[in-house]
Each structure stands twice: as C-alpha cells, then as structure tokens.
Write an enzyme that holds these catalytic residues in place. Structure first.
Site, PDB file in Angstrom:
ATOM      1  N   TYR A  18       0.846  -1.208   0.000  1.00 31.13           N
ATOM      2  CA  TYR A  18       0.000   0.000   0.000  1.00 31.13           C
ATOM      3  C   TYR A  18       0.877   1.253   0.000  1.00 31.13           C
ATOM      4  O   TYR A  18       0.647   2.192  -0.773  1.00 31.13           O
ATOM      5  CB  TYR A  18      -0.906  -0.008   1.234  1.00 31.13           C
ATOM      6  CG  TYR A  18      -1.794   1.207   1.353  1.00 31.13           C
ATOM      7  CD1 TYR A  18      -3.062   1.232   0.782  1.00 31.13           C
ATOM      8  CD2 TYR A  18      -1.359   2.342   2.045  1.00 31.13           C
ATOM      9  CE1 TYR A  18      -3.879   2.348   0.890  1.00 31.13           C
ATOM     10  CE2 TYR A  18      -2.160   3.466   2.153  1.00 31.13           C
ATOM     11  CZ  TYR A  18      -3.419   3.461   1.574  1.00 31.13           C
ATOM     12  OH  TYR A  18      -4.217   4.574   1.673  1.00 31.13           O
ATOM     13  N   SER A  66     -30.580  18.244  18.404  1.00 33.45           N
ATOM     14  CA  SER A  66     -30.367  17.079  19.265  1.00 33.45           C
ATOM     15  C   SER A  66     -31.580  16.160  19.277  1.00 33.45           C
ATOM     16  O   SER A  66     -32.641  16.499  18.761  1.00 33.45           O
ATOM     17  CB  SER A  66     -30.082  17.538  20.696  1.00 33.45           C
ATOM     18  OG  SER A  66     -29.011  18.439  20.729  1.00 33.45           O
ATOM     19  N   LEU A  67     -31.404  14.989  19.899  1.00 29.67           N
ATOM     20  CA  LEU A  67     -32.513  14.070  20.167  1.00 29.67           C
ATOM     21  C   LEU A  67     -32.835  14.118  21.654  1.00 29.67           C
ATOM     22  O   LEU A  67     -31.960  14.367  22.486  1.00 29.67           O
ATOM     23  CB  LEU A  67     -32.137  12.641  19.775  1.00 29.67           C
ATOM     24  CG  LEU A  67     -31.892  12.367  18.288  1.00 29.67           C
ATOM     25  CD1 LEU A  67     -31.454  10.917  18.103  1.00 29.67           C
ATOM     26  CD2 LEU A  67     -33.128  12.658  17.467  1.00 29.67           C
ATOM     27  N   LYS A  90     -25.238   4.755  19.216  1.00 34.14           N
ATOM     28  CA  LYS A  90     -24.920   6.191  19.236  1.00 34.14           C
ATOM     29  C   LYS A  90     -23.419   6.325  19.477  1.00 34.14           C
ATOM     30  O   LYS A  90     -22.929   6.072  20.572  1.00 34.14           O
ATOM     31  CB  LYS A  90     -25.710   6.895  20.336  1.00 34.14           C
ATOM     32  CG  LYS A  90     -25.604   8.406  20.316  1.00 34.14           C
ATOM     33  CD  LYS A  90     -26.581   9.007  21.326  1.00 34.14           C
ATOM     34  CE  LYS A  90     -26.546  10.531  21.261  1.00 34.14           C
ATOM     35  NZ  LYS A  90     -25.258  11.076  21.736  1.00 34.14           N
ATOM     36  N   CYS A 145      -8.048  25.715  55.561  1.00 33.55           N
ATOM     37  CA  CYS A 145      -6.763  26.146  56.096  1.00 33.55           C
ATOM     38  C   CYS A 145      -6.817  27.666  56.197  1.00 33.55           C
ATOM     39  O   CYS A 145      -7.039  28.347  55.192  1.00 33.55           O
ATOM     40  CB  CYS A 145      -5.615  25.721  55.182  1.00 33.55           C
ATOM     41  SG  CYS A 145      -4.020  26.411  55.699  1.00 33.55           S
TER      42      CYS A 145
END
Length: 659
Positions: free
Chosen positions: A34, A80-81, A111, A416
């Site tokens: 390759y 979005s879902l 997902k 402290c």
C-alpha cells in the site's frame, strides 16, 4: 501504459484498498505494498500536475494549514434528540408513538461517542464538511475531514447530497496518540471523544492525518427524497461508499426494542470505539410529520442513554488537597480502573460528611462511576468484602503547611486559615493567571507548579517580578528564550486587565466574576472597596451576608493589604471604569448569551455587550433583541428560533462590536 492511465489505475487500487480495509475490515494488500502504491502516486501527481484530481486518495494525506475556520450555516439545523434514561421512559416513548401510528416499526443504531459532522457532495464529489456548532452555524472543517480514510471523496453515483455522521477515534489510535503526547511531554487527551474533537479543530491538516480519525454516517438531509425508510437510508449510504455502523436493527415491538438495548449494552463493551447510547427512530419517513416535533426535538426519535458505567476497585489511600480558598478536599487514591473511556486512579470524596455517611475506608472495595460521565466519584462501599479496615478520621492539620484546620458552623468543608499556605498559594496562583481572571497566556497549571517548586513564585506579586529571573527561567526544563519572552510579555500585558478581573483573580471566597463587577459598580476603586462597611455592602442587590463577610474579612487582613499595595506599585489597574458607548448599535438592546464561544467566555462576551450599552439577560423572552449562540446552544436557541428573535453567531458578533 501511459502516465494518465497509470495514475488512474493507482487511484483505483488505493481507493479499493482503503474501502475494503477501513469499511469492510478486509485488507487485500500488505501495508508495504500500500505504501509503495501511495508513494508512486504522489510522485506521479507531483511530476504531472496536469492530472491533478480533487478526489485522489493523496488528498487524504493532509498538508493544508489554515489561519482560522470559516463559518458554515446549515441548510437544515443539526439539532439534538431527546434522551431516554431507563426502560420506564422507553415505554412512555413507545406508547406515545403507537397511539399516533399503531404497529409501527423502529430502527435501532449505536450512538457513537464522537463529534457530529455534516458532509456535502456535488455531483458525487466531496466539497465540504462542517461541525454541528450551535446547531444553526458550524465551522468548515473540510481540509481536516479529507484526511479521514473511510471518507469517500467520490461517490458511486453523481448525486448532490448532504450526509450526516459522527467522527470518532478508536481505542487503539487513542492509546497511540496519547503515548506520542506523553513522550513529547504534552498534556494527554482525557478520552477518545476529547481527542477527536481536539484533532478536528487543528489548523494543520497534516497533524489531523497523523491522528487517524474515523467516521460513521447515519442519515441524509432530505432522506425521503432518496428512500422511504431509515433502514433503506443506511443501506443506501453503504452503497454510495459511506462507512455505516453495521450494528443497526429493525424491531417492531416494545419487547424487541428492550432486548435490542440490552444486547447493545453488552456489545458496546467489546467494541474498539466508544458509544454512549442507542438511537431509536421510527422507520417509515412518511410518519414523521404525523408524529411531529417539539420545539427542541423530533418526537419520532430518541436517544436511549446507557446507565453510567460503574466499576469496583480498591481505595488504596485517602489524601487531601488544598484549594485556592483553603478548602480541604479528601480524594480517594484508587487502584487504576478503566471507566467510560479513560483510566481512573482518583475520585473526589467531597468532604468529611460525605465519607462518614457512606462509611468509606482505606482498603475498602468501592463502586465508582463518572458523575455526568466526567468526574470520577465513589458511590458506595462493597461492604461484603470489608475485613478490618479502620474508620475514616478527618485530618486536623493542613497537609501543605500543618496549620490547624477550621470548620465554620453550618458548613461541610474544612479550611486552612493560613494566608501563606503554599498549597493554597499554588491553586491561588493558577486561578489568578487563568483565562477567566488575569488571562496570562503561557502561565498555565504546570508552569505555575514548576515555578512554585523552584521558588520563583510564592505570592501573586512574584508573578510581576519574574522578569528579574529571565536568564534563570530560560534554563528550566521545557523553557527557552522564546517561551520565556512570550511568558513575560503576557505578564506585562496583564497589568492592563480591568480591576474586576483582578478582584476575581484574588480568590476572595464567594466573589466570582459577576460579583466582582457588581461590587465595583458601587465601589469603583480598590481603596473604596477596601473601606466598604459590611452594613453598606449588604444593601447592594445580589450581595448577601456571606459575600459581605468575605469581602470585609479579606480587606481587613494586613497581609492582603500589603499585597494589594505591592500590586499597585507594580503597575496593575486599581480603578474601575465602565465606558458605555451610547451610539453603538448594541445600545439599549437586550441580549441572551448561550452555548460555548471560541474566543470569548460568556462572561467576556457579556462584558463587551454591557460596555457597548447593551443589557444581558439570563432568559429568552419577547423582549430579547438578540441571542448570541455558541456551540452546544440548547433550549435558549430553540426558544429564540420559535419567537423569531435574531440569532447572532460569534463571527457576526466580532464584526458588530467593531461597528
């Protein structure tokens, strides 16, 4: 064979090898062969530029260096879902759809935990890629996405099409990248998603190519123009040459849906990449309009979120950290365990009450998860495995300076009280130099720790005396002339930061960036603020007894008074002025700032708006004039679009503020 024919043949062989290796996991030639084919093709394309082709596999090597990313407005928003967190919510989702469309079927898809991307093709040729951004406007990352070997630069059909998918980094690549970074003394990526997101935002595509990102596609914009179902769409994408996650299923009832999710939960632990749930969609596109949409999500789809991963491990020790305000935080040192994509070796134990309530002891076996999939946390003890572990006892002295610790009535934390505590000082110095405070470039956490260990930095004023050690700093590991020069220039520039940033940077308990501005709007100099009385401070809106007590306590401390006088003599700003530009287009306008901006924090953007005469609100209403939306903008952006309020992206904001 002539040159042009040989070039075409090489491209064909390499493209076929890429597809079979990266998409079908069926290597047909060795890496050696390759690499030889690729080298030959590069040499021929370089020697014969007249045969250049934008779809050539050599375009995946990278090499383009950008100054910045251009903005891209999505033709269809990347929204979005809705999330489904358990089987009860799954049943509600299923029943709601069945009432509208009885006996409908669903697709289930893993997902992928990566970075959403949209891919644009013209006549089957790859033209552009963009991030999700705020859902309406993303960033053009075309040159970086070209380096992904599973991305087809030319489709099997000459289509004008927009495809959406997820860019991710495999576990194997993630480990290799982090090993390289460790060897180069660079910060490690937290998890593969973090690595993928950071890589995609590289301006040099050669760096991206070396990190070997990967891709899965899952939908087409306007999918119903090409197919009638989601299952057909996934098959169609595969036919075009796109990588599609093979683990999708078609189910037709609730039991099958529930079983599929359980099987995915088992499967995901064996996969070479991260997933964070299951996407569930009604299969038939014709039902989408009937089922409808909410203001934020489509009703025909949802994302089932896997329960946060939990692992059992051992508490090897409990140590204590000193925060910048002196808070002592117990931390569990754990036998390292892999949770949700990263190795966890420490977990917060919050405070003494948290430990005692859960009865956590050294040598206990404990159940650990990541709160919000981010912060490691001990959630319970495995009592059945306990032997003779001694009960936890809170330390009585500061681990950094041995001073006595104090716990105020009504509070869970120990403090402290030593103002010169070195542990407190390190975190205080880091906070002071942070972007939200004095924004001193190059003076990050590791640099502060190194300079503190080398005794160059012990107090805040020491930062502004570092120039006297210029030659010594250049000899420190990881430094050098250029880095030191950059650091000293940034320190000098920070002297011009406004007083509100300085006040915030001092780390006064309960005084954040917004409170600092509120105080200075009433006492616009360090002298006036230092002289402010408790009874006057509590009359200021949003300034309660706790803040007033913190402020008066801080400024009555003699050491703090000397430090502030020293900072004044070193040239830092000690007065506060708001220059409201009444003629600017922002004057009198109401803004809402939402999402994550690249070049500003939300506080910084709000400051600019207010200085130009605008007002910043925390919620969207009909009275809102503009919504400044960054990445991951959520419900505020959705509401703005519903109400027809003008949405401004960061690029437009930058132009507008200079008008």
């Amino acid at each position: 064979m002539d040159i042009q024919t040989r070039i075409k043949e090489l491209r064909k062989q390499i493209n076929e090898a890429n597809y079979l290796y990266h998409t079908k996991d069926q290597p047909i030639i060795s890496d050696f062969v390759y690499d030889g084919l690729m080298r030959e093709l590069i040499e021929l394309e370089t020697k014969y530029p007249e045969y250049d082709d934008e779809t050539s596999p050599t375009k995946k090597i990278g090499g383009v260096v950008l100054d910045a990313f251009k903005k891209h407005t999505h033709t269809v928003p990347m929204m979005s879902l809705s999330n489904i967190f358990n089987k009860e919510e799954l049943k509600v989702f299923y029943d709601r759809i069945q009432k509208v469309i009885p006996n409908t079927s669903f697709t289930t898809e893993l997902k992928i935990d990566g970075l959403a991307v949209t891919l644009i093709y013209e006549k089957g040729i790859f033209k552009k890629a963009a991030t999700r951004g705020n859902g309406v406007v993303g960033e053009d990352i075309t040159e970086n996405v070209k380096t992904i070997k599973t991305l087809p630069l030319q489709l099997s059909k000459p289509l004008d099409i927009e495809v959406r998918g997820e860019i991710y980094m495999s576990h194997k690549t993630f480990k290799e990248v982090n090993l390289e970074r460790a060897n180069s003394n660079l910060d490690l990526f937290v998890n593969p998603r973090n690595a993928a997101a950071g890589t995609v935002r590289q301006l040099d595509s050669k760096v991206v190519a070396k990190r070997r990102l990967d891709l899965f596609t899952y939908t087409v914009v306007g999918a119903s123009n090409f197919n009638s179902t989601q299952k057909e769409t996934l098959e169609f994408l595969s036919e075009l040459g796109f990588p599609v996650n093979p683990h999708y299923k078609l189910v037709d009832n609730l039991d099958a849906l529930s079983d599929a999710i359980d099987n995915y939960d088992i499967l995901r632990k064996t996969l070479p990449y991260d997933t964070d749930g299951v996407v569930i969609k009604v299969n038939q596109f014709e039902h989408y309009e009937t089922i409808g949409y909410t203001a934020k999500y489509p009703k025909y789809a949802g994302a089932y979120k896997f329960e946060a991963e939990k692992q059992i491990t051992k508490v090897e020790d409990i140590i204590f950290q000193v925060g910048r305000t002196g808070v002592i935080t117990p931390v569990a040192v754990l036998t390292p365990v892999f949770i949700s994509g990263s190795l966890v070796s420490r977990a917060t134990l919050h405070n003494e009450d948290y430990i005692l309530n859960k009865d956590i002891r050294i040598d206990d076996q404990v159940l650990v998860h990541k709160a919000g999939e981010i912060i490691p946390e001990v959630i319970e003890v495995v009592l059945g495995s306990r032997t003779n572990q001694a009960p936890f006892e809170m330390v009585k002295h500061c681990p950094a300076c041995e001073s006595n610790l104090v716990r105020k009535q009504g509070e869970a934390d120990y403090y402290c009280a030593n103002d010169n505590c070195p542990g407190k000082n390190v975190f205080g110095l880091i906070h002071f130099a942070s972007r939200a405070a004095m924004d001193i470039d190059t003076l990050g956490e590791k640099v502060v720790e190194l300079l503190h260990d080398q005794t160059y930095l012990q107090t805040i004023p020491d930062i502004y005396k570092l120039h006297t050690f210029k030659d010594q700093l250049e000899e420190l590991p990881g430094f050098g002339k250029k880095k030191v020069e950059k650091l000293l220039n940034a320190i000098e520039a920070s002297k011009m930061q406004t007083l509100d940033r300085l006040i915030f940077g001092l780390g006064i308990k309960n005084v954040g960036a917004k409170v600092a501005k509120t105080l200075l709007n009433h006492y616009p100099s360090i002298t006036l603020l230092a002289d402010a009385k408790y009874e006057d401070l509590i009359q200021i809106p949003d300034i309660g007894p706790e803040i007033a007590d913190s402020v008066t306590t801080y400024f009555s401390n003699e050491s703090n008074q000397h430090m502030l006088e020293e900072l004044k003599n070193l040239g830092l700003q000690m007065t506060y002025k708001i220059d409201v530009v009444t003629t600017h287009p922002f004057n009198g306008k109401t803004f809402v700032v939402t999402g994550t901006l690249d070049d500003f924090s939300r506080t910084e953007a709000s400051d600019i708006i207010e200085k130009l005469g605008g007002k910043v609100s925390g919620s969207v209403s009909k009275k809102t004039d503009y919504v400044l939306a960054g990445k991951e903008a959520g419900s505020k952006l959705t509401k703005a679009l519903e109400l027809g309020i003008e949405v401004m992206d960061e690029a437009t904001f930058k132009v507008k503020i200079n008008e």
